[in-house]
Motif scaffolding. Sequence first.
Motif, PDB file in Angstrom:
ATOM      1  N   GLY A 114       0.819  -1.208   0.000  1.00  0.00           N
ATOM      2  CA  GLY A 114       0.000   0.000   0.000  1.00  0.00           C
ATOM      3  C   GLY A 114       0.852   1.257   0.000  1.00  0.00           C
ATOM      4  N   MET A 115       1.874   1.280   0.837  1.00  0.00           N
ATOM      5  CA  MET A 115       2.749   2.448   0.902  1.00  0.00           C
ATOM      6  C   MET A 115       3.578   2.590  -0.373  1.00  0.00           C
ATOM      7  N   HIS A 116       3.948   1.464  -0.963  1.00  0.00           N
ATOM      8  CA  HIS A 116       4.660   1.479  -2.243  1.00  0.00           C
ATOM      9  C   HIS A 116       3.778   2.161  -3.295  1.00  0.00           C
ATOM     10  N   TYR A 117       2.506   1.785  -3.332  1.00  0.00           N
ATOM     11  CA  TYR A 117       1.590   2.387  -4.302  1.00  0.00           C
ATOM     12  C   TYR A 117       1.352   3.872  -4.013  1.00  0.00           C
ATOM     13  N   LEU A 124      -4.944   1.291  -6.339  1.00  0.00           N
ATOM     14  CA  LEU A 124      -4.194   0.129  -5.848  1.00  0.00           C
ATOM     15  C   LEU A 124      -3.777   0.315  -4.389  1.00  0.00           C
ATOM     16  N   ALA A 125      -3.347   1.519  -4.045  1.00  0.00           N
ATOM     17  CA  ALA A 125      -2.953   1.810  -2.662  1.00  0.00           C
ATOM     18  C   ALA A 125      -4.145   1.640  -1.731  1.00  0.00           C
ATOM     19  N   ALA A 126      -5.272   2.209  -2.122  1.00  0.00           N
ATOM     20  CA  ALA A 126      -6.475   2.124  -1.288  1.00  0.00           C
ATOM     21  C   ALA A 126      -6.888   0.668  -1.077  1.00  0.00           C
ATOM     22  N   GLU A 127      -6.803  -0.142  -2.127  1.00  0.00           N
ATOM     23  CA  GLU A 127      -7.165  -1.554  -2.003  1.00  0.00           C
ATOM     24  C   GLU A 127      -6.253  -2.277  -1.020  1.00  0.00           C
ATOM     25  N   SER A 128      -4.951  -2.057  -1.128  1.00  0.00           N
ATOM     26  CA  SER A 128      -4.009  -2.714  -0.217  1.00  0.00           C
ATOM     27  C   SER A 128      -4.193  -2.248   1.216  1.00  0.00           C
ATOM     28  N   LEU A 129      -4.340  -0.951   1.390  1.00  0.00           N
ATOM     29  CA  LEU A 129      -4.509  -0.403   2.740  1.00  0.00           C
ATOM     30  C   LEU A 129      -5.822  -0.855   3.360  1.00  0.00           C
ATOM     31  N   SER A 143      -4.619   3.178   8.455  1.00  0.00           N
ATOM     32  CA  SER A 143      -5.732   4.118   8.589  1.00  0.00           C
ATOM     33  C   SER A 143      -5.310   5.532   8.209  1.00  0.00           C
ATOM     34  N   ARG A 144      -4.168   5.954   8.703  1.00  0.00           N
ATOM     35  CA  ARG A 144      -3.658   7.296   8.422  1.00  0.00           C
ATOM     36  C   ARG A 144      -3.332   7.453   6.932  1.00  0.00           C
ATOM     37  N   ALA A 145      -2.677   6.453   6.362  1.00  0.00           N
ATOM     38  CA  ALA A 145      -2.317   6.521   4.939  1.00  0.00           C
ATOM     39  C   ALA A 145      -3.555   6.550   4.053  1.00  0.00           C
ATOM     40  N   LEU A 146      -4.554   5.743   4.396  1.00  0.00           N
ATOM     41  CA  LEU A 146      -5.778   5.718   3.601  1.00  0.00           C
ATOM     42  C   LEU A 146      -6.516   7.045   3.701  1.00  0.00           C
ATOM     43  N   LYS A 147      -6.558   7.599   4.893  1.00  0.00           N
ATOM     44  CA  LYS A 147      -7.224   8.895   5.083  1.00  0.00           C
ATOM     45  C   LYS A 147      -6.507   9.989   4.258  1.00  0.00           C
ATOM     46  N   LEU A 200      -4.701   9.586   1.626  1.00  0.00           N
ATOM     47  CA  LEU A 200      -4.918   9.276   0.216  1.00  0.00           C
ATOM     48  C   LEU A 200      -6.298   9.770  -0.230  1.00  0.00           C
ATOM     49  N   GLN A 201      -7.303   9.559   0.592  1.00  0.00           N
ATOM     50  CA  GLN A 201      -8.655   9.991   0.267  1.00  0.00           C
ATOM     51  C   GLN A 201      -8.762  11.520   0.252  1.00  0.00           C
ATOM     52  N   GLU A 202      -8.011  12.184   1.117  1.00  0.00           N
ATOM     53  CA  GLU A 202      -8.023  13.639   1.147  1.00  0.00           C
ATOM     54  C   GLU A 202      -7.379  14.245  -0.104  1.00  0.00           C
ATOM     55  N   LYS A 203      -6.417  13.530  -0.681  1.00  0.00           N
ATOM     56  CA  LYS A 203      -5.726  14.019  -1.885  1.00  0.00           C
ATOM     57  C   LYS A 203      -6.531  13.761  -3.148  1.00  0.00           C
ATOM     58  N   SER A 204      -7.507  12.870  -3.056  1.00  0.00           N
ATOM     59  CA  SER A 204      -8.277  12.517  -4.264  1.00  0.00           C
ATOM     60  C   SER A 204      -9.298  13.586  -4.617  1.00  0.00           C
TER      61      SER A 204
END
Length: 105
Positions: free
Chosen positions: A54-57, A76-81, A95-99, A101-105
């Motif tokens: 997830g972090m790689h993506y 892909l990142a969201a799916e892995s996370l 949780s932090r990485a997904l949040k 990522l969602q804020e940047k979308s």
Amino acid sequence: HFRAVVTLLPDEPLAHKQLANALDANGLADEAEAELATVLKANDRDLDGLLRMGMHYVGRRNRSKSSSEREKYAKLAAESLQKVLDLQPENAAASRALKELQEKS
């Protein structure tokens, strides 16, 4: 060095993870992804492997030049996370990485 360890211990997930880190650090993202995929092929519930993927993506998303690539790697990142969180809902890093990522979308 890490390639030699993977050659000697091909079934050792940590060897593949360490090699993936080294490859990523040297700008070899496709090869790093392949090493992490090897880990997840052997065990699709490997929390550390899923988080690393997830972090790689996330990194690939952040380095992508085109919007289609950014979108691809964000998905892909969201799916892995999310898989990490499905297995371990209290995982703060996922949780932090997904949040973020969602804020940047």
